[in-house]
Design a protein around this motif. Structure first.
Motif, PDB file in Angstrom:
ATOM      1  N   THR A  19       0.844  -1.186   0.000  1.00  0.00           N
ATOM      2  CA  THR A  19       0.000   0.000   0.000  1.00  0.00           C
ATOM      3  C   THR A  19       0.881   1.237   0.000  1.00  0.00           C
ATOM      4  O   THR A  19       2.001   1.228   0.541  1.00  0.00           O
ATOM      5  CB  THR A  19      -0.938   0.018   1.224  1.00  0.00           C
ATOM      6  N   VAL A  20       0.391   2.309  -0.629  1.00  0.00           N
ATOM      7  CA  VAL A  20       1.136   3.556  -0.706  1.00  0.00           C
ATOM      8  C   VAL A  20       0.132   4.698  -0.758  1.00  0.00           C
ATOM      9  O   VAL A  20      -1.017   4.514  -1.172  1.00  0.00           O
ATOM     10  CB  VAL A  20       2.065   3.581  -1.941  1.00  0.00           C
ATOM     11  N   ASP A  21       0.553   5.858  -0.318  1.00  0.00           N
ATOM     12  CA  ASP A  21      -0.297   7.038  -0.397  1.00  0.00           C
ATOM     13  C   ASP A  21      -0.592   7.351  -1.866  1.00  0.00           C
ATOM     14  O   ASP A  21       0.243   7.130  -2.735  1.00  0.00           O
ATOM     15  CB  ASP A  21       0.401   8.229   0.264  1.00  0.00           C
ATOM     16  N   ALA A  22      -1.779   7.854  -2.126  1.00  0.00           N
ATOM     17  CA  ALA A  22      -2.178   8.144  -3.508  1.00  0.00           C
ATOM     18  C   ALA A  22      -1.268   9.160  -4.169  1.00  0.00           C
ATOM     19  O   ALA A  22      -1.227   9.252  -5.409  1.00  0.00           O
ATOM     20  CB  ALA A  22      -3.628   8.629  -3.544  1.00  0.00           C
ATOM     21  N   LYS A  23      -0.510   9.938  -3.364  1.00  0.00           N
ATOM     22  CA  LYS A  23       0.439  10.895  -3.930  1.00  0.00           C
ATOM     23  C   LYS A  23       1.788  10.253  -4.226  1.00  0.00           C
ATOM     24  O   LYS A  23       2.674  10.896  -4.780  1.00  0.00           O
ATOM     25  CB  LYS A  23       0.619  12.066  -2.970  1.00  0.00           C
ATOM     26  N   GLY A  24       1.963   9.002  -3.823  1.00  0.00           N
ATOM     27  CA  GLY A  24       3.233   8.323  -4.003  1.00  0.00           C
ATOM     28  C   GLY A  24       4.066   8.360  -2.740  1.00  0.00           C
ATOM     29  O   GLY A  24       3.619   8.782  -1.670  1.00  0.00           O
ATOM     30  N   GLY A  25       5.310   7.878  -2.850  1.00  0.00           N
ATOM     31  CA  GLY A  25       6.212   7.855  -1.697  1.00  0.00           C
ATOM     32  C   GLY A  25       6.625   6.444  -1.347  1.00  0.00           C
ATOM     33  O   GLY A  25       6.650   5.545  -2.195  1.00  0.00           O
ATOM     34  N   ASP A  26       6.945   6.233  -0.071  1.00  0.00           N
ATOM     35  CA  ASP A  26       7.395   4.921   0.394  1.00  0.00           C
ATOM     36  C   ASP A  26       6.199   3.992   0.566  1.00  0.00           C
ATOM     37  O   ASP A  26       5.231   4.331   1.256  1.00  0.00           O
ATOM     38  CB  ASP A  26       8.135   5.047   1.716  1.00  0.00           C
ATOM     39  N   ALA A  27       6.288   2.812  -0.044  1.00  0.00           N
ATOM     40  CA  ALA A  27       5.216   1.824   0.070  1.00  0.00           C
ATOM     41  C   ALA A  27       5.410   0.972   1.312  1.00  0.00           C
ATOM     42  O   ALA A  27       6.526   0.820   1.830  1.00  0.00           O
ATOM     43  CB  ALA A  27       5.177   0.947  -1.171  1.00  0.00           C
ATOM     44  N   ARG A  28       4.323   0.398   1.778  1.00  0.00           N
ATOM     45  CA  ARG A  28       4.346  -0.461   2.965  1.00  0.00           C
ATOM     46  C   ARG A  28       3.775  -1.828   2.593  1.00  0.00           C
ATOM     47  O   ARG A  28       2.731  -1.930   1.956  1.00  0.00           O
ATOM     48  CB  ARG A  28       3.526   0.169   4.087  1.00  0.00           C
ATOM     49  N   LYS A  29       4.468  -2.874   3.011  1.00  0.00           N
ATOM     50  CA  LYS A  29       4.099  -4.240   2.671  1.00  0.00           C
ATOM     51  C   LYS A  29       3.005  -4.733   3.608  1.00  0.00           C
ATOM     52  O   LYS A  29       3.114  -4.623   4.825  1.00  0.00           O
ATOM     53  CB  LYS A  29       5.331  -5.142   2.778  1.00  0.00           C
ATOM     54  N   LEU A  30       1.923  -5.310   3.007  1.00  0.00           N
ATOM     55  CA  LEU A  30       0.794  -5.781   3.804  1.00  0.00           C
ATOM     56  C   LEU A  30       0.751  -7.300   3.939  1.00  0.00           C
ATOM     57  O   LEU A  30       0.150  -7.807   4.883  1.00  0.00           O
ATOM     58  CB  LEU A  30      -0.522  -5.295   3.187  1.00  0.00           C
ATOM     59  N   THR A  31       1.326  -8.035   3.000  1.00  0.00           N
ATOM     60  CA  THR A  31       1.308  -9.500   3.071  1.00  0.00           C
ATOM     61  C   THR A  31       2.732 -10.028   2.962  1.00  0.00           C
ATOM     62  O   THR A  31       3.614  -9.365   2.407  1.00  0.00           O
ATOM     63  CB  THR A  31       0.439 -10.119   1.966  1.00  0.00           C
ATOM     64  N   SER A  32       2.951 -11.255   3.441  1.00  0.00           N
ATOM     65  CA  SER A  32       4.306 -11.815   3.436  1.00  0.00           C
ATOM     66  C   SER A  32       4.327 -13.315   3.186  1.00  0.00           C
ATOM     67  O   SER A  32       5.388 -13.927   3.263  1.00  0.00           O
ATOM     68  CB  SER A  32       4.997 -11.517   4.766  1.00  0.00           C
ATOM     69  N   HIS A  33       3.183 -13.916   2.896  1.00  0.00           N
ATOM     70  CA  HIS A  33       3.139 -15.368   2.698  1.00  0.00           C
ATOM     71  C   HIS A  33       3.968 -15.767   1.485  1.00  0.00           C
ATOM     72  O   HIS A  33       4.093 -15.010   0.518  1.00  0.00           O
ATOM     73  CB  HIS A  33       1.680 -15.807   2.520  1.00  0.00           C
ATOM     74  N   LYS A  34       4.552 -16.968   1.519  1.00  0.00           N
ATOM     75  CA  LYS A  34       5.392 -17.418   0.413  1.00  0.00           C
ATOM     76  C   LYS A  34       4.591 -17.680  -0.852  1.00  0.00           C
ATOM     77  O   LYS A  34       5.162 -17.739  -1.940  1.00  0.00           O
ATOM     78  CB  LYS A  34       6.154 -18.678   0.811  1.00  0.00           C
ATOM     79  N   GLY A  35       3.267 -17.834  -0.723  1.00  0.00           N
ATOM     80  CA  GLY A  35       2.417 -17.933  -1.903  1.00  0.00           C
ATOM     81  C   GLY A  35       2.224 -16.567  -2.534  1.00  0.00           C
ATOM     82  O   GLY A  35       2.760 -15.552  -2.076  1.00  0.00           O
ATOM     83  N   ILE A  36       1.430 -16.530  -3.601  1.00  0.00           N
ATOM     84  CA  ILE A  36       1.215 -15.285  -4.340  1.00  0.00           C
ATOM     85  C   ILE A  36      -0.118 -14.671  -3.946  1.00  0.00           C
ATOM     86  O   ILE A  36      -1.155 -15.342  -4.006  1.00  0.00           O
ATOM     87  CB  ILE A  36       1.241 -15.548  -5.860  1.00  0.00           C
ATOM     88  N   GLU A  37      -0.088 -13.408  -3.548  1.00  0.00           N
ATOM     89  CA  GLU A  37      -1.302 -12.653  -3.267  1.00  0.00           C
ATOM     90  C   GLU A  37      -1.573 -11.714  -4.443  1.00  0.00           C
ATOM     91  O   GLU A  37      -0.659 -11.022  -4.920  1.00  0.00           O
ATOM     92  CB  GLU A  37      -1.165 -11.837  -1.978  1.00  0.00           C
ATOM     93  N   LEU A  38      -2.829 -11.688  -4.884  1.00  0.00           N
ATOM     94  CA  LEU A  38      -3.154 -10.968  -6.120  1.00  0.00           C
ATOM     95  C   LEU A  38      -4.480 -10.221  -5.996  1.00  0.00           C
ATOM     96  O   LEU A  38      -5.281 -10.488  -5.112  1.00  0.00           O
ATOM     97  CB  LEU A  38      -3.251 -11.948  -7.297  1.00  0.00           C
ATOM     98  N   PHE A  39      -4.714  -9.289  -6.927  1.00  0.00           N
ATOM     99  CA  PHE A  39      -5.987  -8.607  -7.177  1.00  0.00           C
ATOM    100  C   PHE A  39      -6.570  -7.912  -5.954  1.00  0.00           C
ATOM    101  O   PHE A  39      -7.728  -8.140  -5.595  1.00  0.00           O
ATOM    102  CB  PHE A  39      -7.019  -9.600  -7.750  1.00  0.00           C
TER     103      PHE A  39
END
Length: 589
Positions: free
Chosen positions: A50-70
């Motif tokens: 996730t990141v602010d709509a203006k841009g900048g540093d993103a923050r990770k929300l998931t970390s599972h070894k599988g793939i998170e999508l959509f």
């Protein structure tokens, strides 16, 4: 050969970056974005960020070894719905929009991994307007595992509710939740450019109360991935060659082009509450749907990414092509984008290209052993490069302004020319010294992907499909630039190869009709049709398979190489000189 490959695998080392903490300012490869208010969510390296709509540093929300999508943000901004593999199969989950523990909503087994163009099961498409239900596409149809239909699932759990549309691609609900805009055909994961065939997609609207449907776009190409905001539907269309954002007014039926990207396509547009975000060339762009103004969103990725650390890897599964040197003392491999020279016996493996971020492939050693030809995309397109067979040699670019993928090249026996076919649909002859390219032929239907030089380098033999779809053998005279068809189009002829003596062309052909009957029904079956055939190039070419008496000869001196004289071809009655090899028919070659 096993020992040779093993030595190659042991020596190969893949090094990317030598820092433990990985930082990427203004990152690319950001996919499947969505926007609501001041929050953008997207997928990077198989995780949701996730990141602010203006841009900048993103923050990770998931970390599972599988793939998170959509990921899709709920209209009220409280939740993020997405698909993930936490339970071992792909399912729909939700988590708080600021991040947190995910909650599983669906439990029906997914169809498993599919080919890349098949996409994924459990694609989250959006939300109902009240933020109480998630709209998703599930691959549960009688039409096949690559097709999906629409469901909604409550964030409070329970059974999915199936929508009354038999199948489709990406879709979105109207602001009042009473209608659905969708594509009846899905091809979001098929990367065909300017496609106008049977899987070209248009937009439809389905009335969920009246149970009626209406097609609203009629372009023969691609209109897909819709988002409904107010009285307009926003979608990606390649009506002007590149996929760009277009709008459709549901009241006036007016269609309008809103963006003008001409280097990369607009991918995965999505959003709510008056904003749209999409990917172009790996970057994120946002579009204000009220002002129709767009801007690029710069995203910084900072995290400890273990896969960027140097490591040793067994790349036996990554060898793409190989070529043996004229003497057989060394072998060329291309793997992981580099060209490696590997000794057949004792010796050292050398990385001949050693270029990061560049793919080199299809190495070919010249018959005189002086040069190695290969393709590289260092310029952005695949071009032919030449590398001298000596220490510290630097590659020389031979071709320029190429377009599209190139198929493996072949050297002429005199080491002066290369012949190759590429996606410009041209069979080409390249003079490696001057860089001059001559077009030999263009295909009738199928690509021209099998070709061979004559021993004197004066002819190129190749197969070409005729108007009836069956292949025939053709030859090209290098000196006169003339092409001539040798075999007729009665059978499927292919893979021509000149004999070393220059008297014959060997080729494969489907000329056997081994009639059999089905064990269950009265059906005809013709199988094992392919054999090797030889075509005599001249009327006085020696006959093959002459009866001979086996005798013991006295060899008083060492045998000398036979010099091949200039090869000539008699074109009259050529098909009457074709003979089959006395082999049992053994299926496809």
């Amino acid at each position: 050969m096993k020992q040779l490959i093993r030595s190659f695998l042991i020596i190969c080392s893949l090094a990317f970056l030598s820092i433990s903490a990985w930082a990427n300012e203004d990152a690319r490869m950001l996919r499947y974005p969505d926007i609501n208010g001041n929050q953008i969510v997207f997928v990077y390296a198989g995780d949701i960020w996730t990141v602010d709509a203006k841009g900048g540093d993103a923050r990770k929300l998931t970390s599972h070894k599988g793939i998170e999508l959509f990921p899709k943000i709920s209209p009220d901004g409280k939740w993020i719905a997405f698909s993930a593999e936490y339970s071992g199969s792909r399912q729909v989950y939700i988590m708080p929009s600021e991040g947190g523990e995910p909650t599983q909503l669906t439990y029906y087994n997914d169809v498993g991994e599919m080919p890349p163009r098949g996409g994924y099961d459990y694609i989250v498409l959006g939300w109902t307007p009240d933020s109480e239900n998630v709209l998703f596409r599930g691959n549960r149809t009688p039409y096949g595992e690559r097709m999906g239909k629409y469901f909604t699932i409550s964030i409070n759990g329970g059974m999915e509710e199936e929508l009354p549309v038999p199948h489709g691609g990406f879709a979105d609900l109207s602001p009042d939740g009473k209608k659905l805009v969708f594509t009846y055909v899905d091809r979001e994961f098929r990367t065909w450019k300017r496609y106008k065939g049977g899987r070209a997609s248009n937009l439809w609207i389905y009335d969920l109360e009246k149970h009626t449907s209406e097609q609203i776009t009629h372009f023969k190409g691609t209109d897909h991935i819709p988002t409904w905001y107010g009285d307009k539907i926003y979608f990606a269309s390649d009506e002007n060659l590149w996929l760009n954002v277009h709008s459709y007014d549901v009241n006036t039926n007016e269609k309008k082009k809103l963006t003008n990207h001409e280097e990369f396509d607009v991918m995965w547009p999505s959003g709510s509450n008056g904003q749209l975000v999409y990917e172009v060339g790996g970057y994120l762009y946002k579009l204000n749907l009220e002002t129709e103004q767009e801007e690029r969103v710069k995203v910084n990725i900072n995290y400890d990414y273990a896969n960027t650390l140097p490591y040793h890897k067994n790349v036996k599964e990554n060898i793409h092509s190989m070529a043996i040197s004229p003497s057989g003392n060394r072998v060329l491999f291309d793997a992981r984008g580099d060209i490696f020279s590997v000794p057949a016996g004792e010796g050292t493996t050398h990385n001949l290209t050693n270029t990061q971020g560049v793919r080199a492939l299809y190495p070919k050693w010249s018959p005189d052993g002086k040069h190695i030809a290969y393709y590289s995309d260092e310029t952005g397109e695949y071009e032919v490069y030449l590398l001298e067979n000596k220490e510290n040699a630097q590659p020389k670019q031979i071709t320029k302004n190429s377009q599209g993928w190139k198929y493996p090249a072949k050297w002429s026996p005199d080491s002066k020319m290369l012949v190759f076919f590429d996606r410009s649909m041209r069979l080409q002859l390249l003079d490696v010294e001057s860089g001059k390219i001559s077009v030999i032929d263009t295909p009738t239907s199928h690509e021209l992907r099998d070709y061979d030089f004559s021993p004197d380098s004066r002819w190129v033999a190749y197969s070409k499909s005729s108007s009836n779809g069956l292949g025939a053998i053709w030859v090209y005279n290098v000196e006169t630039n003339e092409t001539k068809q040798l075999t007729n189009d009665t059978f499927g002829d292919r893979n021509p190869v000149f004999s070393k003596c220059g008297n014959y062309i060997f080729f494969l052909s489907n000329r056997d009709f081994n009639l059999e009957f089905s064990s269950y029904e009265f059906n005809y079956l013709y199988n094992n049709a392919t054999r090797i055939y030889a075509l005599s190039l001249r009327n006085d070419s020696p006959r093959l398979f002459e009866p001979e008496e086996t005798v013991e000869k006295v060899n008083d001196e060492e045998e000398k190489d036979t010099k091949v004289e200039n090869i000539t071809i008699d074109f009259d009655d050529v098909n009457q000189r074709i003979v089959a090899f006395p082999l049992s028919s053994g299926g496809y070659w």
